[in-house]
Write a protein that holds these residues in place. Sequence first.
Motif, PDB file in Angstrom:
ATOM      1  N   HIS A 291       2.134  64.164  31.988  1.00 29.66           N
ATOM      2  CA  HIS A 291       2.691  65.506  31.808  1.00 29.66           C
ATOM      3  C   HIS A 291       1.613  66.535  32.130  1.00 29.66           C
ATOM      4  O   HIS A 291       0.471  66.420  31.659  1.00 29.66           O
ATOM      5  N   ALA A 292       1.968  67.541  32.933  1.00 33.41           N
ATOM      6  CA  ALA A 292       1.006  68.570  33.317  1.00 33.41           C
ATOM      7  C   ALA A 292       1.417  69.928  32.773  1.00 33.41           C
ATOM      8  O   ALA A 292       2.597  70.280  32.758  1.00 33.41           O
ATOM      9  N   THR A 293       0.420  70.681  32.342  1.00 32.32           N
ATOM     10  CA  THR A 293       0.595  72.069  31.926  1.00 32.32           C
ATOM     11  C   THR A 293      -0.322  72.934  32.780  1.00 32.32           C
ATOM     12  O   THR A 293      -1.504  72.619  32.936  1.00 32.32           O
ATOM     13  N   ILE A 294       0.227  74.002  33.343  1.00 37.49           N
ATOM     14  CA  ILE A 294      -0.559  74.880  34.224  1.00 37.49           C
ATOM     15  C   ILE A 294      -0.699  76.254  33.584  1.00 37.49           C
ATOM     16  O   ILE A 294       0.284  76.863  33.172  1.00 37.49           O
ATOM     17  N   GLN A 295      -1.928  76.721  33.525  1.00 39.12           N
ATOM     18  CA  GLN A 295      -2.204  78.117  33.184  1.00 39.12           C
ATOM     19  C   GLN A 295      -2.725  78.780  34.452  1.00 39.12           C
ATOM     20  O   GLN A 295      -3.807  78.446  34.934  1.00 39.12           O
ATOM     21  N   TYR A 296      -1.933  79.686  35.021  1.00 41.54           N
ATOM     22  CA  TYR A 296      -2.293  80.320  36.297  1.00 41.54           C
ATOM     23  C   TYR A 296      -2.547  81.803  36.057  1.00 41.54           C
ATOM     24  O   TYR A 296      -1.718  82.497  35.466  1.00 41.54           O
ATOM     25  N   PHE A 297      -3.705  82.275  36.506  1.00 36.68           N
ATOM     26  CA  PHE A 297      -4.099  83.659  36.272  1.00 36.68           C
ATOM     27  C   PHE A 297      -4.180  84.390  37.609  1.00 36.68           C
ATOM     28  O   PHE A 297      -5.073  84.119  38.418  1.00 36.68           O
TER      29      PHE A 297
END
Length: 407
Positions: A291-297
């Motif tokens: 499972h992947a979680t992305i925090q994109y800024f």
Amino acid sequence: MKPSVQGFGEKIFEEVLALRRHFHQYPELSGEEFETANKVKETLEAYGIPYTDGYAKTGVLGVIEGGKPGKTVALRADMDALPIEEQNDHPYVSKVKGKMHACGHDAHTAMLLGAGKLLNDRKEDLPGKVLLVFQPSEEFTPRGGAEPMMEDGVFREHEPDAIFAQHVWPDLPVGQIGTMGGSMMGASDRFKVIIEGAGGHASMPHQTVDAIIVANSVISSLQTIVSRNVNPIHSAVLTIGKIEGGSRYNVIADKVVLEGTIRTYTQETKNVVKERFHDIVYGVSKTMGAHATIQYFDGYPATVNTPHWAEHVKKTARQLYGDKAAPDVEPCLGGEDFSRFLLKYPGAYFWLGTAVPGVEKQNPLHDPKFKMDPKALSYGTELMAQVAIDALFELKDKKITVNLRAE
């Protein structure tokens, strides 16, 4: 007659040098530039330049009122340092552990103060106003300090018709500047990816979902974005700069964290890279049972110079220092918070040559051994002041308006 400051940068060199060395010895990180701002205000008071402060907490705005009616030109310098332990041995090394002016913002601030002095000494001959913008938090991506300063009303009373900024540049020799119309610096986004698998004993991988193996596949697949999804004549960079995962040699990792950056010039290219980035991270991870979680800024946009004002800077540099003072340069994918000012106001960003003579390989910006040739201070001080003077006279004579940002 239009004033000239040619040669006066050398006359105040020692003063600007002392300011730069002071800022270098007492660096402050983004949002912490309180003592730096106090020194700026103290110096402006000594020069007789009125100011207001408190923009984005520590930002300062000096205002030089010309003796004749006209337009308004802004000059910007950033003030913050970096969380880097300095590794130089000169007598003015940082006295603050773990903090260093490794990007030259100490020089930017000192040169803008020097330029302010030169301009204020000639204010009766100036047709219009010059704004001295001392900006905090340039290194604090993705928020930065430019937008918060504008939100706090830095230009509420005095709105610029053109805005300029310079940055020390070790790839150019002293006496040369680099600028160009259009995209000068890239858009700079950041990301953090958390990949969660299932840990277990190294001897029984069939009972696990190895987050390190998943991360390895994600990283390899991400490298295809630039080579297979981006138009070859456009530019993009995707870099994984940090990986954290695993706890012991005989334990299969259940989690890996990746951090990195994406750099592009155009919004179209950015959209392509960003979309494919999300597709690949989620798709590869899911396919492998993780499972992947992305925090994109979304960071600073591209720094896009108004062509007219980029040529203006070149013309001024050549008039001051000769035909070879403004060579053709290629853009850079580094990010710059000045881009946010250029989204609202026409202007130009330029590089100031600071290469240390006799050194074959210059230490780059953000290096703990970064150095600059102090002689560049005279050039940068003069150039900033003359760029503002020439712009005021051009705006007055040709009635150029803010519509130039449409170029």
